[in-house]
Design a protein around this motif. Structure first.
Motif, PDB file in Angstrom:
ATOM      1  N   ARG A  54     -12.238   2.341  -5.093  1.00 40.77           N
ATOM      2  CA  ARG A  54     -10.908   2.062  -5.663  1.00 40.77           C
ATOM      3  C   ARG A  54     -10.724   2.850  -6.965  1.00 40.77           C
ATOM      4  NH1 ARG A  54      -6.812  -0.350  -3.841  1.00 40.77           N
ATOM      5  NH2 ARG A  54      -6.582  -1.972  -5.415  1.00 40.77           N
TER       6      ARG A  54
ATOM      7  N   THR B 186       0.734  16.655  -4.363  1.00 38.29           N
ATOM      8  CA  THR B 186      -0.079  15.957  -3.358  1.00 38.29           C
ATOM      9  C   THR B 186      -0.541  16.944  -2.281  1.00 38.29           C
ATOM     10  OG1 THR B 186       2.111  15.294  -2.606  1.00 38.29           O
ATOM     11  CG2 THR B 186       0.704  13.567  -3.471  1.00 38.29           C
TER      12      THR B 186
ATOM     13  N   ASP C 189      -3.842   5.782   2.675  1.00 39.12           N
ATOM     14  CA  ASP C 189      -3.094   5.413   1.461  1.00 39.12           C
ATOM     15  C   ASP C 189      -3.924   5.573   0.188  1.00 39.12           C
ATOM     16  OD1 ASP C 189      -0.584   4.740   2.558  1.00 39.12           O
ATOM     17  OD2 ASP C 189      -1.354   2.794   3.207  1.00 39.12           O
TER      18      ASP C 189
ATOM     19  N   ASP D 110      -3.901  -0.306  -8.158  1.00 43.56           N
ATOM     20  CA  ASP D 110      -2.750   0.068  -7.326  1.00 43.56           C
ATOM     21  C   ASP D 110      -1.614   0.645  -8.154  1.00 43.56           C
ATOM     22  OD1 ASP D 110      -4.045  -1.007  -5.093  1.00 43.56           O
ATOM     23  OD2 ASP D 110      -3.262  -3.004  -5.481  1.00 43.56           O
ATOM     24  N   ILE D 111      -1.842   0.880  -9.450  1.00 43.90           N
ATOM     25  CA  ILE D 111      -0.780   1.386 -10.328  1.00 43.90           C
ATOM     26  C   ILE D 111      -0.891   2.908 -10.439  1.00 43.90           C
ATOM     27  CG2 ILE D 111       0.091   1.366 -12.714  1.00 43.90           C
ATOM     28  CD1 ILE D 111      -0.752  -1.648 -12.747  1.00 43.90           C
ATOM     29  N   PRO D 112       0.064   3.619  -9.843  1.00 41.98           N
ATOM     30  CA  PRO D 112       0.000   5.096  -9.834  1.00 41.98           C
ATOM     31  C   PRO D 112       0.744   5.695 -11.040  1.00 41.98           C
ATOM     32  CG  PRO D 112       1.813   4.383  -8.463  1.00 41.98           C
ATOM     33  CD  PRO D 112       1.221   3.125  -9.118  1.00 41.98           C
TER      34      PRO D 112
ATOM     35  N   SER E  18       5.484   7.987  -5.310  1.00 43.87           N
ATOM     36  CA  SER E  18       4.536   9.101  -5.447  1.00 43.87           C
ATOM     37  C   SER E  18       5.177  10.279  -6.177  1.00 43.87           C
ATOM     38  CB  SER E  18       4.064   9.550  -4.058  1.00 43.87           C
ATOM     39  OG  SER E  18       3.381  10.797  -4.152  1.00 43.87           O
ATOM     40  N   SER E  19       4.703  10.530  -7.374  1.00 43.12           N
ATOM     41  CA  SER E  19       5.182  11.680  -8.146  1.00 43.12           C
ATOM     42  C   SER E  19       4.868  12.974  -7.401  1.00 43.12           C
ATOM     43  CB  SER E  19       4.521  11.692  -9.521  1.00 43.12           C
ATOM     44  OG  SER E  19       3.131  11.825  -9.395  1.00 43.12           O
TER      45      SER E  19
ATOM     46  N   ARG F 116       4.480  13.723  -4.187  1.00 45.17           N
ATOM     47  CA  ARG F 116       5.372  13.996  -3.046  1.00 45.17           C
ATOM     48  C   ARG F 116       6.775  14.347  -3.562  1.00 45.17           C
ATOM     49  NH1 ARG F 116       1.475  14.409   0.469  1.00 45.17           N
ATOM     50  NH2 ARG F 116       0.545  12.487   1.224  1.00 45.17           N
TER      51      ARG F 116
ATOM     52  N   TYR G 199      10.164   9.781  -3.463  1.00 45.52           N
ATOM     53  CA  TYR G 199       9.410   9.520  -2.232  1.00 45.52           C
ATOM     54  C   TYR G 199       8.209   8.601  -2.463  1.00 45.52           C
ATOM     55  CZ  TYR G 199      11.902  13.253   0.262  1.00 45.52           C
ATOM     56  OH  TYR G 199      12.852  14.021   0.874  1.00 45.52           O
TER      57      TYR G 199
ATOM     58  N   ARG H 245       0.847  -1.201   0.000  1.00 42.87           N
ATOM     59  CA  ARG H 245       0.000   0.000   0.000  1.00 42.87           C
ATOM     60  C   ARG H 245       0.882   1.251   0.000  1.00 42.87           C
ATOM     61  NH1 ARG H 245      -4.974   0.683  -0.711  1.00 42.87           N
ATOM     62  NH2 ARG H 245      -5.555   1.661   1.264  1.00 42.87           N
ATOM     63  N   GLU H 246       2.152   1.082   0.293  1.00 42.02           N
ATOM     64  CA  GLU H 246       3.103   2.197   0.186  1.00 42.02           C
ATOM     65  C   GLU H 246       3.763   2.111  -1.190  1.00 42.02           C
ATOM     66  OE1 GLU H 246       6.123   2.539   3.250  1.00 42.02           O
ATOM     67  OE2 GLU H 246       6.626   4.561   2.558  1.00 42.02           O
ATOM     68  N   TYR H 247       3.629   3.174  -1.976  1.00 38.23           N
ATOM     69  CA  TYR H 247       4.079   3.133  -3.374  1.00 38.23           C
ATOM     70  C   TYR H 247       4.715   4.466  -3.772  1.00 38.23           C
ATOM     71  CZ  TYR H 247      -0.291   5.672  -3.867  1.00 38.23           C
ATOM     72  OH  TYR H 247      -1.285   6.607  -3.720  1.00 38.23           O
TER      73      TYR H 247
ATOM     74  N   TYR I 175     -10.624   6.447  -8.502  1.00 34.21           N
ATOM     75  CA  TYR I 175     -10.397   7.778  -7.930  1.00 34.21           C
ATOM     76  C   TYR I 175      -9.845   8.734  -8.976  1.00 34.21           C
ATOM     77  CZ  TYR I 175      -5.659   5.913  -7.851  1.00 34.21           C
ATOM     78  OH  TYR I 175      -4.454   5.346  -8.233  1.00 34.21           O
TER      79      TYR I 175
ATOM     80  N   ASN J  13       4.102   7.581  -1.185  1.00 32.36           N
ATOM     81  CA  ASN J  13       2.892   8.281  -0.742  1.00 32.36           C
ATOM     82  C   ASN J  13       2.919   8.564   0.761  1.00 32.36           C
ATOM     83  OD1 ASN J  13       2.679   5.414  -0.420  1.00 32.36           O
ATOM     84  ND2 ASN J  13       0.464   5.597  -0.129  1.00 32.36           N
ATOM     85  N   ARG J  14       3.727   7.814   1.520  1.00 31.57           N
ATOM     86  CA  ARG J  14       3.847   8.062   2.966  1.00 31.57           C
ATOM     87  C   ARG J  14       5.040   8.976   3.285  1.00 31.57           C
ATOM     88  NH1 ARG J  14       2.913   1.793   4.897  1.00 31.57           N
ATOM     89  NH2 ARG J  14       0.835   1.535   3.965  1.00 31.57           N
ATOM     90  N   SER J  15       5.602   9.599   2.243  1.00 34.24           N
ATOM     91  CA  SER J  15       6.697  10.569   2.388  1.00 34.24           C
ATOM     92  C   SER J  15       8.001   9.952   2.878  1.00 34.24           C
ATOM     93  CB  SER J  15       6.292  11.749   3.296  1.00 34.24           C
ATOM     94  OG  SER J  15       5.191  12.435   2.718  1.00 34.24           O
TER      95      SER J  15
END
Lengths: 207, 207
Positions: B42, B89, B125, A126-128, A46-47, A49, A66, A42-44, B44, A68-70
């Protein structure tokens, strides 16, 4: 060294402290890159951040990528190309249909990521936004207009990332003609336990 | 009309065909905006898809905002400001700590979204890059350098979105001093069943 065939993708594990070397063997070929925390996907990457904290859309040697959780997932430690994109989602069936008017659209990097990441329990949603290695997107600061130009990568040039956590990662050889000067070429990658000595000296210096 | 107090956020439901009017009552105040498919959260709002399909970083009247599944979620139908951001973000504890060096960082828009969206089963998340209404981010096309400027919104100006599916949405009155010319102000929003007649005539025309 592992070769990713044109218009395909691969997923793999990498350990904290290892290095990922992404090479463009023929030149002018994009590789979309994704990263997930191996302990909790779930941590991926992040453009939003990464761009925010860097204060720059364009990232290169010395810049952290970074989550998504920084948390820092990767650091660019060597970059022979110096031009990548971090604003656009992986090309997909919808990209080819909506943007390029294809009537029988290819599944694109999105489809290749979905296939490669499924064995790790990572689902399509889940693909960002990926870090698009070697992708050359021109931005007009005044109008905001973007234009996809041919990559600046020449045959044999590489970018090297240091893994800052244990991760599941994926790379593609991008499937969009427009991003790759209209030829579909392979991408090579290698996981290294340490930086080659000659690179260690150059790390931190733009090529 | 609902008022969002300075440095807070709210979540709400909106039906396909309804309109969301976001107003800056005092001027120079950003409102981060998120959207999720009400039937399946899911799905978004996706900056990467929206920017890619528009071929522009800057979106305004007539532009659709896409989901990660490449479906249109919202369309901007009236825009009195015409300057928004879709690259960064939501500000967070980490933003204030890493970017601005605060020692006792505020929870930011990220924290406000987390609190407002929790009752809908949307987890921290699940918060992607937001559409940052009224946020004014200058991009230097050559260097990629970004600079957060004061919003162009004047007191009472609005942007109106048409909902293209049933959604759970959230808005904040942004908590980052740098984004709001260093004063924390409220944001007003309204859900309308139809566009006011005078706006219908102007829809499609940049203010």
């Amino acid at each position: 060294m592992t070769r990713i065939s044109p218009r395909t993708g691969q997923a793999f594990k990498i350990k904290k402290g290892q290095f990922l070397k992404v090479t463009d063997p023929e030149g002018q070929q994009v590789s979309d890159m994704l990263a997930y925390n191996a302990e909790d996907t779930r941590e991926y990457i992040s453009s939003g951040r990464s761009i925010d904290f860097a204060g720059r859309l364009l990232l290169t040697t010395g810049d952290p990528l970074y989550s998504n959780r920084s948390n820092v997932m990767l650091t660019i430690v060597h970059d022979e190309v110096g031009r990548h994109d971090f604003t656009l989602t992986p090309c997909s069936e919808a990209t080819f249909r909506i943007l390029y008017g294809h009537t029988e659209p290819h599944h694109g990097c999105q489809g290749n990521f979905e296939k490669a990441l499924a064995p790790f329990g990572i689902e399509p949603d889940d693909i960002p936004i990926a870090f698009n290695v070697f992708m050359n997107v021109d931005v007009d600061g005044k109008t905001g207009k973007i234009r996809v130009d041919p990559p600046m990568s020449k045959a044999g040039q590489s970018t090297i990332f240091r893994a800052e956590m244990d991760m599941i990662m994926a790379l593609t050889a991008c499937s969009a003609g427009e991003s790759n000067n209209f030829t579909y070429k392979p991408i090579d990658f290698e996981i290294l336990d340490s930086l080659p000595e000659n690179l260690e000296q150059r790390a931190g210096v733009h090529a």
